[in-house]
Design an enzyme around this catalytic site. Structure first.
Site, PDB file in Angstrom:
ATOM      1  N   SER A   1       0.817  -1.215   0.000  1.00 31.72           N
ATOM      2  CA  SER A   1       0.000   0.000   0.000  1.00 31.72           C
ATOM      3  C   SER A   1       0.845   1.256   0.000  1.00 31.72           C
ATOM      4  O   SER A   1       1.959   1.272   0.524  1.00 31.72           O
ATOM      5  CB  SER A   1      -0.883   0.037   1.238  1.00 31.72           C
ATOM      6  OG  SER A   1      -1.691  -1.092   1.284  1.00 31.72           O
TER       7      SER A   1
ATOM      8  N   GLU B   1      -3.631 -14.043   0.515  1.00 30.06           N
ATOM      9  CA  GLU B   1      -3.811 -13.265   1.746  1.00 30.06           C
ATOM     10  C   GLU B   1      -5.286 -13.238   2.165  1.00 30.06           C
ATOM     11  O   GLU B   1      -5.604 -13.349   3.340  1.00 30.06           O
ATOM     12  CB  GLU B   1      -3.303 -11.840   1.519  1.00 30.06           C
ATOM     13  CG  GLU B   1      -3.282 -11.005   2.794  1.00 30.06           C
ATOM     14  CD  GLU B   1      -2.811  -9.577   2.545  1.00 30.06           C
ATOM     15  OE1 GLU B   1      -2.631  -9.187   1.363  1.00 30.06           O
ATOM     16  OE2 GLU B   1      -2.641  -8.843   3.531  1.00 30.06           O
TER      17      GLU B   1
END
Lengths: 391, 371, 391, 371
Positions: free
Chosen positions: C142, C257
């Site tokens: 991110s 994930e």
């Protein structure tokens, strides 16, 4: 010292006394049974069959005083009442359980549109027969395949000089099979941008080329029809407002309709507490799932009622409702669906037969959040016009 | 009944309050307090008192502004918007509502002190982890001319800082309401470190002796005296929660208009639009319930119970929905302490419990509506 | 007659016996307390301080047998176990309450990526230290302002021949302040289309120009950091997979994930019935609102557990999970948020202090539906890839 | 336990059932039945029996296919998709489950008849408007070698058309299960016209005399015998509801892909996409619950109660959500009788009530999970 407010208060007190006397003298006993709902409605029109002589008398007496449309000007068949006077009239009628003398799309929809957009001639010609219950109107907005996109009108009015030649089809025209006239949106300019080439047109349902077919709903028989137009001739004098600007009239009426639907959406009648209704079901309300859901719905119903009252107070204070009507429509109809789901759940298997059960009402509520603008359209209106979110 | 729209005075009051609070007591002031470990803000309360807010429900004869409950809600709502910390609800709304029912000199003196900002109160109500005001185990035993109190009150809001405390106790003739100094001998205060960073404490009463005049309104009259104050407090707390919801919602729609993702403003995603529009509708309904409760408390307080519970239930639920959607729509930044949304979420949680949670008030509504 | 199936069953039985003996001999008593959760985790890495000698011993013994990464090939530090063998190992460890010897992003994330996309050299160089718990990894995906748009990577790697020169910032890098190395997405071609100019790069956190700063969450201290890159030099040999095709690696890991998060999302531990947990709250579960909500959440939790089991069975049957992992992520995290809301509501004011309450966990769950792909992104994935609704 | 994925056989069965039903018993067949006022479809049942479905739970020794509950769910699910009308649940699932517990010749004869399609059953359970099988007021009084039944059973599914009826009665030694001809003297059938257009009737027992061998399993053993059948029926009905939900959902997503509004396909509106995606997730979870209930009923039926109630509760809720969204997303056309969605909505409502509504099964789950 007497103030202006005192004076107007006195005048209202006098008015109330006068109304009380008039009602006492003029409302037939049969019309004081407090009945509401479909069976008690007097729709009027040329094909109307009065359920009893008293219904006819009551209509005529009210019409003579302008009480079928109390706030319309006297010149057009109303009584020219102020908001406060109108409220008093309604209170006094409710006090004796008086039925509404006349309900119609003419009163709810066309009247307000004509008062705002009609020519003086149109008002004089069309409003008084509505007030007297002589002409019954239906509404021709939706078309098959258009759905929420009301401006996507395809029913075409071809220019023939003094007349239009109308071809196409409308759907969801309530009581088209019983109406004398229709007010409809027609495409009068195919070249113009979508919202611009539309006109708001009045048509006699007896015109050559108009036919209707009732629609069966999942909840059973319905007042809805399909209405077909095949080479129907319509004089251009029957356009309300400016030619090609019918969308303005439609928009005005849509807002108006949303307020009405959200107000009148409670098919359970009489505002009885939901919990009390459910508690009367055979097995009661002890199941925590049902009980919890009923509590939530009851709280939301009360908050909704307070909101309707607040908005009415705002309107009386001169603040227009505007786009917030989308909220009333959305929340009112969604809540109504929830309520009927709960009624069905509470009544259990007793609610599953068609007869003498809420089953048909329950199924009918599913249309509440579709007709008069879907919940999705309402949310988009709020998003765009109230929250100013992009696009 | 008065109309469900704000009066001219209410609009002016709301603007004035907003002007003052957004300047003097915005969220950054709460953050600063939290960072230095404080849970109350006496300086700010003095300024609020100077503006007449401490006396909002105190009669003019006692030097109050006597503006009424609807006005108190206007103030509470603005405090909710700014997450302003003050003893307004405990002192100016609830204690004042208790005291103004008493026609004696002592109460008049206390009310004057409240209005002047010189006296604050806490209400010691709960004995379990849920609001249930009539279940009282704390005892008041008659001794000589006075009483001896024994028991524990929990989650007493403003209980760490208030000058005095109102305690509901099980007395010889039923529930009794006592008014005593918060520093009384035998009264142990255990301050709590709450998620909303405000003052609350458990109060443990061990052989706390009070004089006879500490009893308000006579033996057995305690709950009758307290109940109007609880309803006033519930409604004002509902107003605060609604202000909180409005501010959190405004932050969220502002963010939706400014934040870009995948190259476009996220406010143009229809799924978010519809969720935001729905929240707006929820806030509208709740606002009506707040206005309605204010009108009834001012005009016909004896029949306000249903309206108050609808308001508290709706406000509780609305604020929680709004802050949850607020964090989610902000994404990661909404989760950071640096951003204010977390403060709103935490206060909404505390306000949800205080003075009765959704289930409690739903129960009141059910009872009042006959099921 | 002995069938192949019998043979393999016998082999598994033997394996189980062997494991049981090995565990008995090698798992230190202190490591058999069944402890889980943050405090019991051994993360490894150069800066790791073992909580006790037993933790170190347990890690070393497991690493020597390849049991920190049981299904990885022996050549890379694993034990080369089959799925069935792995299951047996886990069952036997659970049976004695053995702690996990090592948890790390290297095991969960980087390892699988390297096994699938890494060069032979990279595998040999990077995997064994992960297996031994010597190198601790963090993940740099991110970036501030990018949010759900992971492919909008701005952190730039400028081509300098044999090395990249990296500048930019990452956010939400868990344990960046404690990690030895980072695997990150970098923009290696600014001209190419968004998803194409990205590479998956490994970097030593001790490199000159890398700094970190922890992020405080609404729930309190957190393992998340901001990570800053200022003129950081990285050898090109540290790119995993093809240069500019790092998005393929990222996508693979994102799916991976999601499965992990939805599996591990239950912070309430030990799958205890929600209702039982709530019933233990001081005031119980008699309020119909709370009770009804708890019943609903319990039913949905059980259905969620059955779904996880079903998907596991599908995976064992050779059916990949694919985009359905978006469903697990979405439903699992939303359900977890609901559960913690209920826990808070049930505990009432007792839950409002920070200490010894579920308050911090409750606040922390709010990130579940944001991290690892927001609920909105998951719903869009389902809409597009599973339902095939238009773009 | 067997894995929670369909076996090869189950996949083949499902394909075969789908092929047969979508050809021979699609929604149009139900519509045609309704339009002519019929509530059952004996011809179709013969074809289903010929395919072995009537004997799905009947032992091979009794000429059944003995495929088990999971297989029965596969069939029920396909019937749900097509809104197929048949006595499958009452007869092939529930009555068969009762009978196969009895080791006597009479039961074997009945089972053979069921498997051959020559005998249908109804279960007379409810006495109020909610499922509550152990509350029984209908009495069985001993008279001579037999019994006399008095009382009323309501909402008896297939009660108008079934050949025989199983009745739970309050006998001298507790609950007793009787098996009698539906045309027995004194047994009055009041057919109901249900919204789902299927057979149900109130059964009024007035001095209905039955022989001693009409009692199944002994006095006081009635509920023990019935309970496994109820659970089997609940799970199969959950499977039917899930098939119904899947079909209604597929109709809806198809419509979203094809329908245009404001010039664009409505399936590209993100708000609808997210709602559709959420529904898909709900169906996935419910599917798992169905598979799980099937496995447990086949492998460890005594511990299947929790799994069955989770399945029935989830299926009830999922089907209702899907049909409600189905009508809404279709707009006006979804409301017309001409379109099939209304049939799905009506069946979902009936299936929600039959054999226990959401609240009933949530109560079972709560009890099993210790709260």
């Amino acid at each position: 010292m007497t103030t202006a407010t005192d004076d107007s208060q006195n005048a209202l007190t006098d008015f109330r006394a006068e109304i009380r006397i008039w009602l006492e003298a003029n409302c037939p006993p049969e019309m004081r049974d407090g009945a509401a709902g479909e069976a008690a409605i007097c729709w009027g029109g040329t094909s109307w069959e009065f359920t009893c002589e008293a219904q006819k008398t009551w209509l005529q007496r009210c019409a003579a005083r302008g009480f079928t449309v109390p706030t319309w000007p006297k010149a057009y068949g109303g009584a020219g009442l102020s908001r406060d006077e109108d409220k008093i009239l309604k209170q006094e009628m409710q006090a004796i359980g008086a039925r509404s003398p006349l309900d119609s799309f003419g009163i709810w929809m066309l009247g307000p549109a004509l008062l705002k957009f009609g020519s003086e001639e149109q008002k004089q010609h069309f409003l008084p027969p509505i007030a007297r219950g002589e002409i019954r109107w239906c509404q021709g907005y939706s078309e098959p395949g258009a759905g929420s996109d009301l401006a996507g009108v395809q029913t075409h009015a071809a220019d023939q000089g003094d007349t239009w030649l109308v071809n196409g089809q409308k759907i969801w025209t309530s009581y088209a099979d019983k109406a004398d006239w229709i007010f409809a949106l027609l495409r009068t300019d195919r070249e113009a941008k979508k919202h611009l080439g539309i006109s708001f047109v009045l048509m006699d349902m007896r015109s050559k080329g108009i036919t209707t077919r009732p629609i069966q709903l999942i909840s059973g028989a319905s007042p809805f029809c399909e209405t077909f137009f095949e080479d129907v001739e319509v004089p251009k004098t029957q356009v309300v407002g400016t030619i090609n600007r019918g969308w303005d009239v439609a928009k005005y009426l849509l807002t108006h309709e949303r307020e009405m639907i959200s107000n009148g959406g409670n098919v359970m009648g009489a505002g009885r507490p939901l919990g009390a209704v459910l508690s009367e079901s055979e097995t009661g309300l002890s199941d925590p799932i049902l009980r919890g859901d009923a509590m939530r719905a009851e709280i939301d119903t009360l908050a909704m009622e307070m909101t309707l009252e607040r908005y009415k107070d705002q309107a009386e204070g001169g603040q227009g409702l505007g786009d917030a009507s989308a909220m009333l429509k959305y929340m009112g109809t969604e809540l109504n669906k929830r309520r009927l789901e709960l009624v069905m759940a509470a009544e259990g298997s007793a609610a599953l037969p068609w007869e003498d059960t809420p089953a048909s009402s329950w199924l009918r509520t599913k249309a509440n959040s579709i007709e008069g603008g879907t919940s999705e359209v309402m949310l988009s209106i709020i998003s765009r016009r109230i929250l100013n979110l992009p696009g | 009944m008065a109309k469900l729209i704000k009066t001219e005075e209410e609009i002016l009051l709301s603007e004035a309050a907003n002007g003052f609070l957004s300047q003097s007591a915005p969220v950054s002031r709460l953050r600063e307090m939290r960072d230095r470990g404080a849970t109350s803000d006496p300086v700010l309360w003095q300024e609020m008192a100077a503006a007449g807010w401490a006396g909002v429900l105190i009669p003019e004869a006692c030097e109050g502004a006597d503006m009424g409950h609807a006005a108190a809600h206007v103030l509470a709502r603005e405090m909710g918007r700014n997450l302003t910390v003050s003893p307004f609800l405990s002192t100016a709304v609830m204690a004042a509502t208790v005291l103004r029912q008493l026609q004696d000199e002592a109460s008049a003196t206390k009310m004057k002190a409240i209005a002047a900002g010189g006296l604050t109160y806490a209400l010691a109500l709960d004995e379990t982890s849920k609001f249930d005001p009539e279940s009282v185990a704390l005892t008041a035993e008659k001794r000589g001319n006075g009483y001896v109190l024994n028991g524990t009150k929990r989650f007493v809001v403003d209980g760490g800082s208030a000058d005095r405390v109102l305690v509901l106790a099980q007395g010889p003739e039923g529930l009794c309401l006592f008014d005593l100094a918060n520093g009384a001998k035998g009264l142990q205060r255990d301050p709590l470190t709450l998620i909303d960073s405000r003052d609350a404490a458990d109060l443990i009463f061990e052989e706390v002796e009070v004089a006879g005049d500490a009893l308000l309104g006579g033996e057995g009259a305690g709950y009758d005296l307290l109940r109007p104050a609880l309803e006033a407090g519930q409604a004002a707390l509902a107003a605060e929660s609604t202000g909180l919801a409005e501010a959190a919602f405004a932050m969220t729609t502002d963010y939706l208009k400014e934040r870009k993702q995948f190259g476009i403003t996220i406010g143009s995603f229809q799924a978010l639009q519809h969720r935001a529009a729905h929240l707006w509708c929820e806030i509208e309904l709740t606002s009506s319930a707040i206005l309605n409760a204010g009108r009834l408390l001012d005009e016909d307080p004896k029949s306000a119970t249903l309206a108050v519970s609808v308001a508290k239930a709706r406000a509780t639920e609305t604020a929680q929905k709004v802050v949850q959607e607020g964090v989610q729509m902000h994404g990661g930044i909404g989760m950071t302490d640096e951003f204010d949304m977390g403060f709103y979420m935490k206060r909404a949680r505390v306000a949800a419990e205080w003075l009765g949670d959704y289930g409690y008030h739903a129960g009141v509504v059910a009872k009042m509506r006959g099921f």
